[in-house]
Design a protein around this motif. Structure first.
Motif, mmCIF file in Angstrom:
data_model
loop_
_atom_site.group_PDB
_atom_site.id
_atom_site.type_symbol
_atom_site.label_atom_id
_atom_site.label_comp_id
_atom_site.label_asym_id
_atom_site.label_seq_id
_atom_site.Cartn_x
_atom_site.Cartn_y
_atom_site.Cartn_z
ATOM 1 N N MET A 1 1.929 24.467 -10.755
ATOM 2 C CA MET A 1 3.258 25.236 -10.307
ATOM 3 C C MET A 1 4.206 25.415 -11.392
ATOM 4 S SD MET A 1 3.982 24.066 -6.476
ATOM 5 C CE MET A 1 4.323 22.325 -6.924
ATOM 6 N N SER A 2 4.012 24.958 -12.469
ATOM 7 C CA SER A 2 4.764 25.144 -13.510
ATOM 8 C C SER A 2 5.020 26.387 -14.089
ATOM 9 C CB SER A 2 4.216 24.145 -14.966
ATOM 10 O OG SER A 2 3.055 24.719 -15.216
ATOM 11 N N GLU B 1 13.175 31.476 -4.628
ATOM 12 C CA GLU B 1 12.678 31.131 -5.768
ATOM 13 C C GLU B 1 11.563 32.268 -6.156
ATOM 14 O OE1 GLU B 1 10.458 27.561 -4.904
ATOM 15 O OE2 GLU B 1 12.078 26.279 -4.943
ATOM 16 N N SER B 2 11.474 32.381 -7.358
ATOM 17 C CA SER B 2 10.635 33.779 -7.682
ATOM 18 C C SER B 2 9.206 33.598 -7.038
ATOM 19 C CB SER B 2 10.754 33.786 -9.336
ATOM 20 O OG SER B 2 10.214 32.593 -9.819
ATOM 21 N N LYS B 3 8.611 32.443 -7.112
ATOM 22 C CA LYS B 3 7.319 32.449 -6.753
ATOM 23 C C LYS B 3 7.405 32.569 -5.119
ATOM 24 C CE LYS B 3 7.454 27.322 -5.658
ATOM 25 N NZ LYS B 3 6.760 25.974 -5.959
ATOM 26 N N ARG C 1 0.892 -1.131 -0.003
ATOM 27 C CA ARG C 1 0.006 -0.083 -0.022
ATOM 28 C C ARG C 1 0.829 1.043 0.183
ATOM 29 N NH1 ARG C 1 -5.206 -1.507 -1.547
ATOM 30 N NH2 ARG C 1 -5.687 -3.481 -0.396
ATOM 31 N N VAL C 2 0.339 2.315 -0.625
ATOM 32 C CA VAL C 2 0.984 3.721 -0.552
ATOM 33 C C VAL C 2 0.332 4.704 -0.138
ATOM 34 C CG1 VAL C 2 2.229 5.130 -2.398
ATOM 35 C CG2 VAL C 2 2.379 2.801 -2.667
ATOM 36 N N LEU C 3 0.705 5.293 0.654
ATOM 37 C CA LEU C 3 0.123 6.780 1.194
ATOM 38 C C LEU C 3 0.927 7.985 0.407
ATOM 39 C CD1 LEU C 3 -0.654 7.990 4.672
ATOM 40 C CD2 LEU C 3 0.823 9.282 3.265
ATOM 41 N N TYR C 4 0.333 8.775 -0.404
ATOM 42 C CA TYR C 4 0.656 9.998 -0.881
ATOM 43 C C TYR C 4 0.427 11.106 -0.330
ATOM 44 C CZ TYR C 4 1.653 13.386 -4.659
ATOM 45 O OH TYR C 4 2.189 14.436 -5.375
ATOM 46 N N TYR C 5 1.199 12.072 0.023
ATOM 47 C CA TYR C 5 1.133 13.272 0.744
ATOM 48 C C TYR C 5 1.249 14.382 -0.441
ATOM 49 C CZ TYR C 5 1.232 16.817 4.132
ATOM 50 O OH TYR C 5 0.949 17.788 5.146
ATOM 51 N N CYS C 6 0.249 15.246 -0.693
ATOM 52 C CA CYS C 6 0.251 16.198 -1.765
ATOM 53 C C CYS C 6 0.430 17.533 -1.050
ATOM 54 C CB CYS C 6 -1.028 16.190 -2.516
ATOM 55 S SG CYS C 6 -1.206 17.309 -3.802
ATOM 56 N N HIS C 7 1.670 18.135 -1.505
ATOM 57 C CA HIS C 7 1.988 19.366 -0.981
ATOM 58 C C HIS C 7 1.082 20.392 -1.801
ATOM 59 C CE1 HIS C 7 5.325 18.031 1.340
ATOM 60 N NE2 HIS C 7 5.590 17.178 0.623
ATOM 61 N N GLN D 1 1.728 30.045 -16.977
ATOM 62 C CA GLN D 1 2.180 30.810 -18.117
ATOM 63 C C GLN D 1 3.169 29.917 -18.889
ATOM 64 O OE1 GLN D 1 4.341 33.974 -16.257
ATOM 65 N NE2 GLN D 1 2.521 35.210 -15.528
ATOM 66 N N GLY D 2 3.478 30.152 -20.095
ATOM 67 C CA GLY D 2 4.462 29.491 -20.836
ATOM 68 C C GLY D 2 3.917 29.517 -22.202
ATOM 69 N N SER D 3 4.955 29.056 -23.074
ATOM 70 C CA SER D 3 4.635 28.886 -24.558
ATOM 71 C C SER D 3 3.864 27.844 -25.069
ATOM 72 C CB SER D 3 5.883 28.785 -25.393
ATOM 73 O OG SER D 3 6.711 27.584 -24.980
ATOM 74 N N LEU D 4 3.215 27.794 -26.045
ATOM 75 C CA LEU D 4 2.372 26.685 -26.492
ATOM 76 C C LEU D 4 3.052 25.648 -26.403
ATOM 77 C CD1 LEU D 4 -0.162 25.775 -28.090
ATOM 78 C CD2 LEU D 4 0.861 26.531 -30.043
#
Length: 479
Positions: free
Chosen positions: A134-135, A235-237, A122-128, A146-149
């Protein structure tokens, strides 16, 4: 609920210095303290750029070096992150590896279906926070990354893999109700409702320090000047420029504030020269300081294996308006947070998923100034004034400067009362023990689901292959 002691494997891509890494370290420490066996697996661990518990033997860290780079000329980070984790997963599934009762995965869910299928565990996933959001930098609801096509096309399969892999987790945890609401809106195919487990901190590591006069790293950053402290990765963010502009506005518009001693701003955080975002952000912050006619100094602890950037300071560490402290040590962090000259902690990110910084400030009795969005709205109490542990304000330098003037001018009695409220709230809601107990309960419930069965689809494929084999065996004599 069974009190069975578990064998837990943590899987984290890069054990550096950051909020996600701090959570993983504290979660592992808390579970270990409860008697569980804990191992941490990672694709990158630099002893000179990590939390001390991961290098001094307190935690068992297993570095599985990857043949894949982090990126190529600063591009394809996500693709190589998936590749590096799959390499780590193959190692975990090898016959030489120990078996575990449960896997604790965070940041990257890519490995989840393979761990369930290959190890039947079994796996527990912690989503921050969903990586797909966030890309493009800081998350803003209703605004596409944001970002190009070309980048958006590149992200489509990456985002699909993230959602599909996350859906395979047996238990999903998130760090705040804010993240929970975002998760539900942006992962529509996942029916499970995540459980909120707030990050906790080790309260013992935030006790006031007796400054060792022989410890140069402490003397290099501590003065009796009134200090405003911001702790965040470069980091910029993280929007640390807000702290610089607010500090400049405070000095320009409220020149009478604590005029007996010249105040200063300390920007402390993790810095990795391998990451272009870190390099560009630091340079941008230096440019902001110059534009506001503020002097600055850049320093790192003597224990840091990361070299000081070849960027000249314009003042000494004791006289600078702004001190940039890169890759601070635990002692430096504690000294700054508990120093009597530190007047407030500034937390600049908007829509932060949770944000451990405000909790660190509160546990040390510091007034916190944070943006009025995201996780800090759950950790910091702004009103009523009688319950206040900090200030939540729109990220505008003028508004922040007014709040800073109010914070700096608090009377001793007001400051002491706020400190007591802040410490009490941090202990009761965000201590490492509370987090560890919540995680233990979630892990026990995950393990109680039993061994992961082989999917029916696999058995169908095996049956078809067997039928084909029988068919060809019978067909052979007639040929």
């Amino acid at each position: 609920m069974s009190s069975r002691k578990l064998r837990i494997a943590f899987i984290h891509p890069d054990l550096g210095i950051g909020g996600a890494e701090r959570l993983v370290v504290d979660a592992a420490l808390g579970l270990q303290k409860l008697g569980h066996s804990v191992d941490l697996y990672t694709s990158h661990h630099d002893p000179g750029h990590c939390f001390e518990e991961t290098r001094d033997g307190t935690l068992r860290v297993h570095l599985i070096s990857s043949p894949f780079p982090r990126a190529i000329k600063g591009k394809l980070h996500v693709l190589f992150s998936h590749a590096r984790q799959l390499h780590l997963t193959c190692h975990l599934l090898s016959s030489s590896m120990p078996s575990y009762d449960v896997y604790f995965v965070d940041l990257l869910p890519t490995c989840i279906p393979f761990l369930r299928l290959g190890a039947h565990t079994r796996v527990l996933y912690y989503c921050h926070f969903p990586d797909k959001l966030m890309s493009g930098g800081a998350y803003v609801e209703g605004v596409r990354p944001q970002g190009s096509l070309l980048k958006r096309i590149y992200r489509l399969p990456m985002d699909a893999v993230e959602e599909a892999a996350t859906r395979q987790a047996d238990t999903i945890l998130v760090n705040s109700n804010f993240t929970k609401s975002v998760f539900k809106r942006h992962f529509p195919s996942i029916r499970a409702t995540p459980l909120v487990v707030y990050p906790g901190i080790n309260l013992d590591t935030y006790q006031p320090l007796e400054v060792n006069q022989r410890e140069a790293d402490i003397l290099n950053i501590i003065t009796d000047r009134p200090t405003l402290l911001s702790v965040n990765r470069f980091e910029s963010k993280k929007n640390a420029a807000l702290a610089i502009h607010s500090f400049a506005e405070l000095q320009e518009k409220f020149p009478g504030v604590d005029s007996s001693r010249k105040p200063r701003l300390v920007l402390a955080g993790g810095y990795d020269p391998r990451l272009q975002d870190n390099v560009k952000t630091l340079q941008s912050l230096l440019d902001s300081a110059k534009a506001r006619s503020l002097t600055y100094a850049i320093t790192t602890p003597s224990t840091s294996a990361v070299a000081l950037p070849s960027l000249p300071s314009t003042s000494s560490t004791t006289d600078a308006d702004i001190l940039f402290l890169l890759n601070f040590s635990t002692n430096q962090r504690s000294a700054l947070l508990t120093s009597s000259s530190t007047l407030a902690l500034l937390y600049t990110p908007t829509n932060e998923h949770f944000g451990i910084g405000p909790v660190e400030g509160m546990v040390c009795g510091l007034p916190v100034l944070a943006c009025d969005s995201g996780g800090p709205t759950e950790s910091v109490v702004d009103s009523p004034a009688g319950n206040r542990t900090g200030w939540l304000r729109r990220p505008d330098p003028d508004i922040w400067a007014k709040a800073l003037a109010e914070i700096v001018n608090l009377s001793q009695q007001e400051r002491a009362s706020l400190a007591e409220r802040a410490k009490r709230r941090a202990r009761e809601k965000f201590g490492m023990e509370a987090m560890a107990q919540d995680l233990e309960q979630a892990l026990q419930q995950t393990v109680a689901l039993g061994r992961v069965p082989t999917p029916a689809g696999i058995w169908i494929i095996v049956a078809l292959l067997f039928a084909l084999l029988v068919y060809f065996v019978r067909l052979k004599p007639s040929l």
